[in-house]
Design a protein around this motif. Sequence first.
Motif, PDB file in Angstrom:
ATOM      1  N   TYR A   1       0.850  -1.172   0.000  1.00  0.00           N
ATOM      2  CA  TYR A   1       0.000   0.000   0.000  1.00  0.00           C
ATOM      3  C   TYR A   1       0.892   1.230   0.000  1.00  0.00           C
ATOM      4  O   TYR A   1       1.772   1.387   0.856  1.00  0.00           O
ATOM      5  CB  TYR A   1      -0.916   0.021   1.214  1.00  0.00           C
ATOM      6  N   ALA A   2       0.667   2.077  -0.960  1.00  0.00           N
ATOM      7  CA  ALA A   2       1.400   3.341  -1.014  1.00  0.00           C
ATOM      8  C   ALA A   2       0.385   4.474  -1.012  1.00  0.00           C
ATOM      9  O   ALA A   2      -0.500   4.518  -1.867  1.00  0.00           O
ATOM     10  CB  ALA A   2       2.255   3.413  -2.273  1.00  0.00           C
ATOM     11  N   PRO A   3       0.460   5.365  -0.049  1.00  0.00           N
ATOM     12  CA  PRO A   3      -0.511   6.453  -0.023  1.00  0.00           C
ATOM     13  C   PRO A   3      -0.328   7.374  -1.227  1.00  0.00           C
ATOM     14  O   PRO A   3       0.767   7.495  -1.781  1.00  0.00           O
ATOM     15  CB  PRO A   3      -0.191   7.197   1.281  1.00  0.00           C
ATOM     16  N   GLU A   4      -1.403   7.983  -1.628  1.00  0.00           N
ATOM     17  CA  GLU A   4      -1.378   8.851  -2.792  1.00  0.00           C
ATOM     18  C   GLU A   4      -0.601  10.124  -2.482  1.00  0.00           C
ATOM     19  O   GLU A   4      -0.748  10.711  -1.400  1.00  0.00           O
ATOM     20  CB  GLU A   4      -2.826   9.209  -3.164  1.00  0.00           C
ATOM     21  N   ILE A   5       0.235  10.541  -3.417  1.00  0.00           N
ATOM     22  CA  ILE A   5       1.052  11.734  -3.218  1.00  0.00           C
ATOM     23  C   ILE A   5       0.217  12.949  -3.617  1.00  0.00           C
ATOM     24  O   ILE A   5      -0.285  13.040  -4.737  1.00  0.00           O
ATOM     25  CB  ILE A   5       2.328  11.666  -4.062  1.00  0.00           C
ATOM     26  N   THR A   6       0.082  13.872  -2.691  1.00  0.00           N
ATOM     27  CA  THR A   6      -0.661  15.119  -2.977  1.00  0.00           C
ATOM     28  C   THR A   6       0.244  16.300  -2.732  1.00  0.00           C
ATOM     29  O   THR A   6       1.092  16.293  -1.819  1.00  0.00           O
ATOM     30  CB  THR A   6      -1.917  15.232  -2.087  1.00  0.00           C
ATOM     31  N   ASP A   7       0.079  17.290  -3.522  1.00  0.00           N
ATOM     32  CA  ASP A   7       0.897  18.495  -3.364  1.00  0.00           C
ATOM     33  C   ASP A   7       0.271  19.475  -2.422  1.00  0.00           C
ATOM     34  O   ASP A   7      -0.821  19.623  -2.188  1.00  0.00           O
ATOM     35  CB  ASP A   7       1.111  19.173  -4.725  1.00  0.00           C
TER      36      ASP A   7
END
Length: 100
Positions: free
Chosen positions: A94-100
């Motif tokens: 599981y990799a969390p979504e990258i948000t700016d």
Amino acid sequence: MDPLSLLVGAGIAVTGFLAGRFGGRRRTAERPELPEPVCTCGHGLAYHDQESQACHGLVKTPVEFDKVYGAVDFEMRQCTCRRYVGPVALETFYAPEITD
């Protein structure tokens, strides 16, 4: 348009139709079969315990023998495999979504 070019065009169209109709069909590329996770005992990964790696499957074991025919009678017994040695599926992470 002159009649000669119409006849040549019709001939090309008929030739193309007949070649497509009676010519060999294209074969689609078949997918290679995926390897089944099978241990040396013949059982899959689902038959083996995750922690102890012991096999829970049953094996056909010969019980009686004859001089001429070899094994005559068989019995289903617990598999003696101690550890799964077949291919293992890739783990999912599981990799969390990258948000700016």
